[in-house]
Enzyme design. Structure first.
Site, PDB file in Angstrom:
ATOM      1  N   ASP A   1     -42.453 -20.026  -6.717  1.00  0.00           N
ATOM      2  CA  ASP A   1     -41.759 -21.245  -7.115  1.00  0.00           C
ATOM      3  C   ASP A   1     -41.809 -22.197  -5.924  1.00  0.00           C
ATOM      4  O   ASP A   1     -41.063 -22.041  -4.961  1.00  0.00           O
ATOM      5  CB  ASP A   1     -40.311 -20.906  -7.495  1.00  0.00           C
ATOM      6  CG  ASP A   1     -39.493 -22.131  -7.838  1.00  0.00           C
ATOM      7  OD1 ASP A   1     -40.055 -23.249  -7.872  1.00  0.00           O
ATOM      8  OD2 ASP A   1     -38.275 -21.986  -8.074  1.00  0.00           O
TER       9      ASP A   1
ATOM     10  N   TYR B   1     -40.650 -18.750  -2.176  1.00  0.00           N
ATOM     11  CA  TYR B   1     -39.616 -19.497  -2.884  1.00  0.00           C
ATOM     12  C   TYR B   1     -39.268 -20.705  -2.021  1.00  0.00           C
ATOM     13  O   TYR B   1     -38.501 -20.612  -1.071  1.00  0.00           O
ATOM     14  CB  TYR B   1     -38.385 -18.625  -3.133  1.00  0.00           C
ATOM     15  CG  TYR B   1     -37.230 -19.363  -3.785  1.00  0.00           C
ATOM     16  CD1 TYR B   1     -37.441 -20.180  -4.893  1.00  0.00           C
ATOM     17  CD2 TYR B   1     -35.934 -19.232  -3.296  1.00  0.00           C
ATOM     18  CE1 TYR B   1     -36.391 -20.865  -5.491  1.00  0.00           C
ATOM     19  CE2 TYR B   1     -34.873 -19.905  -3.892  1.00  0.00           C
ATOM     20  CZ  TYR B   1     -35.120 -20.711  -4.983  1.00  0.00           C
ATOM     21  OH  TYR B   1     -34.074 -21.391  -5.571  1.00  0.00           O
TER      22      TYR B   1
ATOM     23  N   ASN C   1     -39.822 -16.572 -11.173  1.00  0.00           N
ATOM     24  CA  ASN C   1     -38.488 -16.834 -10.635  1.00  0.00           C
ATOM     25  C   ASN C   1     -37.501 -16.261 -11.646  1.00  0.00           C
ATOM     26  O   ASN C   1     -37.320 -16.812 -12.735  1.00  0.00           O
ATOM     27  CB  ASN C   1     -38.266 -18.336 -10.438  1.00  0.00           C
ATOM     28  CG  ASN C   1     -36.894 -18.654  -9.871  1.00  0.00           C
ATOM     29  OD1 ASN C   1     -35.882 -18.066 -10.246  1.00  0.00           O
ATOM     30  ND2 ASN C   1     -36.834 -19.621  -8.965  1.00  0.00           N
TER      31      ASN C   1
ATOM     32  N   ASN D   1     -41.233 -25.465  -6.128  1.00  0.00           N
ATOM     33  CA  ASN D   1     -40.247 -26.532  -6.325  1.00  0.00           C
ATOM     34  C   ASN D   1     -40.828 -27.925  -6.127  1.00  0.00           C
ATOM     35  O   ASN D   1     -40.157 -28.826  -5.626  1.00  0.00           O
ATOM     36  CB  ASN D   1     -39.039 -26.319  -5.396  1.00  0.00           C
ATOM     37  CG  ASN D   1     -37.913 -25.585  -6.099  1.00  0.00           C
ATOM     38  OD1 ASN D   1     -37.542 -25.911  -7.225  1.00  0.00           O
ATOM     39  ND2 ASN D   1     -37.374 -24.565  -5.445  1.00  0.00           N
TER      40      ASN D   1
ATOM     41  N   ASP E   1     -34.364 -19.239 -16.206  1.00  0.00           N
ATOM     42  CA  ASP E   1     -34.656 -20.646 -16.483  1.00  0.00           C
ATOM     43  C   ASP E   1     -36.096 -20.984 -16.126  1.00  0.00           C
ATOM     44  O   ASP E   1     -36.521 -22.133 -16.242  1.00  0.00           O
ATOM     45  CB  ASP E   1     -33.690 -21.568 -15.725  1.00  0.00           C
ATOM     46  CG  ASP E   1     -33.641 -21.271 -14.237  1.00  0.00           C
ATOM     47  OD1 ASP E   1     -34.141 -20.207 -13.826  1.00  0.00           O
ATOM     48  OD2 ASP E   1     -33.092 -22.101 -13.488  1.00  0.00           O
TER      49      ASP E   1
END
Length: 596
Positions: free
Chosen positions: A195, A156, A8, A197, A312
């Site tokens: 990602d 994502y 990411n 999450n 990040d």
């Protein structure tokens, strides 16, 4: 060996502001540093119109993008494949197959079996999502490409946006779970990257126990959170509380990074930037490379690359072995990562053919990039370029250039027929005027063009303009007018010079004196910012942030300690980490002594 890396990047341009990417500032160099053959990027944060040559026309690489259709500069997934190691045989955008291939009005899910990847959700499964399928696939969250060996997902997943999109987030994970299970039932292997999450267990989140206690939830509540429960039922060794859900009785994927490092703590892939949590490794693991359980033995290693800055998140990779078990025989991985006949026994039989092997969904076939050439392509064999032109046809840009050239040649032919012959042009006669080529030099020096009057200096902007009434022009007598028509003699020139010198002494001119230091000091006082306050524990200049949490203080700025948050995730007193300093910007008055 084939290495798969997911990252990411928090904006596709973002990493190039950091080392080691800042030195080379090219995607080719980035991929070499990552040592990857397949790179999956999430959160590109870019619109299609902002894609550049260096992002798409990467020499030796193919690329596939899914960008949001409505929310510009939001989300976005891209997959890059190294042509010397692998070449996909199919590629699609979206998770549900409801979008259409480029240049077609037929959705992927309605294409013939040999032209689509398959595994699409049934109408009943789609209805159970509770989400509009077109909206789900239009946010730029999924790219699916297929190799002979497996189907690769670059994903994502939606984040937890303060509970505002819980239904959409759950619908996305349910769709992902169903599509992967459908492909497994078809006998296809799957690799899921990206990602997602969602963290898997307590070990995957810093201070998870303390967070649960703070929120007042039990361990069972933690694992029964809808998204975590769906995710864990998809994984081998995933922790599921109680009975499994219907349709999710068996796990199908293998968490490569965790299985290679089963007890490793602090193996985080994401850190909150707002609190500068990365230096103390106060983060979570939400980026994964997962594979079908049946091919878990294909991989030799998997790990995170927490030392690589630029986002990040940090990259996560997994590397395959050279020889893998394929249909009960030992097969070189390159043989099944490319179309049939490109590799045999790990030896390359033919090169990647842009006319034959490129897929319709490739970023290189976007109209704004199709037909363009890189520096490397300019030195390619002419036959290869001719073959591509005959297969793909002329791009709109080329057609326009061809029409323009054709029109120019016709115009030239007509002109040559009506013009005089070269022999006639040599005959003596009156000179014919030819159009003068306009250039910067002759435009500026031409006497026929009026001279442009404008401000020549900054001082001229503040100088009062004189009018004709204030300074009337000197009257010219007859003698002066007549003498001006003939060249002046040397004596007359000397007399005129002396007269001019006398005039300057008779009309003195003086500008008002402005003290530059005083002026500089005045402007500095006007525009200089107030110095920031210093934190209590370390006496270091604070940093300013803004409250974004909904409420009465939303939008207010405040000052806090500049140091990163500590391993505890809270402000500390008397330590090297962030102290408890907190000052509202509206309450801060800089000391009067520092105003000057």
């Amino acid at each position: 060996m084939v290495r798969i890396t997911t990252w990411n990047v928090n904006g596709i341009r973002n990493p190039f502001g950091y080392q080691p990417w800042r030195t080379t500032r090219s995607f080719n160099a980035m991929f070499d540093i990552l040592e990857a053959d397949i790179v999956i990027m999430q959160e590109l944060k870019i619109q299609r119109k902002d894609l550049r040559d260096d992002m798409v026309l990467v020499a030796g690489w193919d690329c596939f993008f899914s960008l949001p259709k409505h929310k510009k500069g939001y989300s976005g997934v891209g997959i890059y494949t190294r042509q010397s190691a692998c070449a996909p045989i199919r590629a699609e955008e979206g998770l549900l197959g409801v979008l259409c291939p480029p240049g077609s009005s037929t959705p992927y899910r309605e294409l013939p079996d040999n032209a689509c990847i398959g595994g699409y959700l049934s109408p009943t499964q789609v209805a159970d999502l509770g989400v509009d399928p077109v909206a789900l696939d239009s946010e730029g969250r999924c790219v699916v490409i297929e190799f002979p060996a497996f189907v690769l997902f670059g994903v994502y997943s939606p984040a937890n946006s303060n509970g505002q999109r819980d239904d959409f987030r759950k619908g996305f994970l349910c769709a992902l779970d169903a599509r992967i299970r459908n492909l497994s039932k078809m006998g296809k292997y799957v690799i899921l990257t990206g990602d997602l999450n969602v963290s898997r267990e307590e070990i995957d989140t810093a201070k998870a126990d303390e967070a649960m206690a703070k929120e007042g939830i039990t361990r069972q509540d933690y694992y029964n959170a809808p998204n975590r429960r769906i995710f864990n039922q998809l994984l081998e060794h995933g922790k599921v509380m109680g009975e499994r859900d219907e349709g999710r009785e068996k796990p199908v994927l293998w968490d490569l990074c965790r299985e290679f490092h089963p007890d490793r703590e602090g193996m985080f892939t994401h850190w909150e930037q707002k609190i500068n949590a990365r230096p103390a490794n106060f983060g979570s693991r939400i980026d994964y490379v997962l594979c079908s359980i049946e091919i878990s033995s294909w991989f030799s290693e998997s790990n995170i690359q927490e030392g690589l800055a630029g986002s990040d998140h940090c990259p996560v990779y997994a590397s395959t072995k050279d020889l893998v078990e394929w249909h009960d025989t030992q097969t070189h991985i390159l043989d099944i990562m490319n179309p049939k006949g490109m590799y045999e026994g790990g030896v390359r039989l033919r090169e990647f053919d842009s006319a034959k092997d490129i897929l319709p969904f490739s970023g290189k076939l976007l109209p704004e990039f199709d037909g363009r050439r890189t520096i490397k392509d300019m030195f390619a064999k002419t036959s290869a370029l001719i073959g591509r032109k005959s297969t793909l046809g002329d791009s709109p840009v080329k057609q326009h250039a061809s029409e323009t050239s054709k029109g120019s040649s016709q115009s030239l032919s007509t002109s040559s027929q009506t013009s005089e012959s070269p022999m006639k042009r040599r005959l003596p006669g009156p000179a014919t005027s030819r159009p003068v080529k306009r250039s910067k030099s002759n435009i500026g020096s031409s006497s026929s063009q009026p001279q442009i009057k404008g401000q020549q200096s900054l001082r001229g902007f503040f100088t009062a303009k004189t009018t004709d009434l204030e300074t009337p022009p000197p009257a010219l007598d007859t003698a002066t007018s007549s003498s001006a028509l003939s060249p002046p003699s040397s004596a007359a020139s000397a007399s005129a010079s002396a007269s001019a010198a006398e005039d300057t002494t008779l009309i003195p001119f003086s500008e008002p004196f402005i003290d530059p230091e005083a002026s500089k000091e005045s402007w500095t006082k006007l525009f200089s910012k107030k110095p920031p306050p210093r934190c209590e524990d370390h006496s270091e200049p604070c940093v300013s942030l803004m409250t974004k949490k909904p409420g009465v203080n939303c939008g207010r700025s405040f000052w806090i300690c500049p140091r990163p948050i500590g391993p505890s995730g809270a402000k500390e007193k008397g330590t090297q980490w962030r102290c408890r300093t907190f000052i509202w910007a509206s309450d801060w008055n800089a000391p009067a002594a520092q105003d000057g």
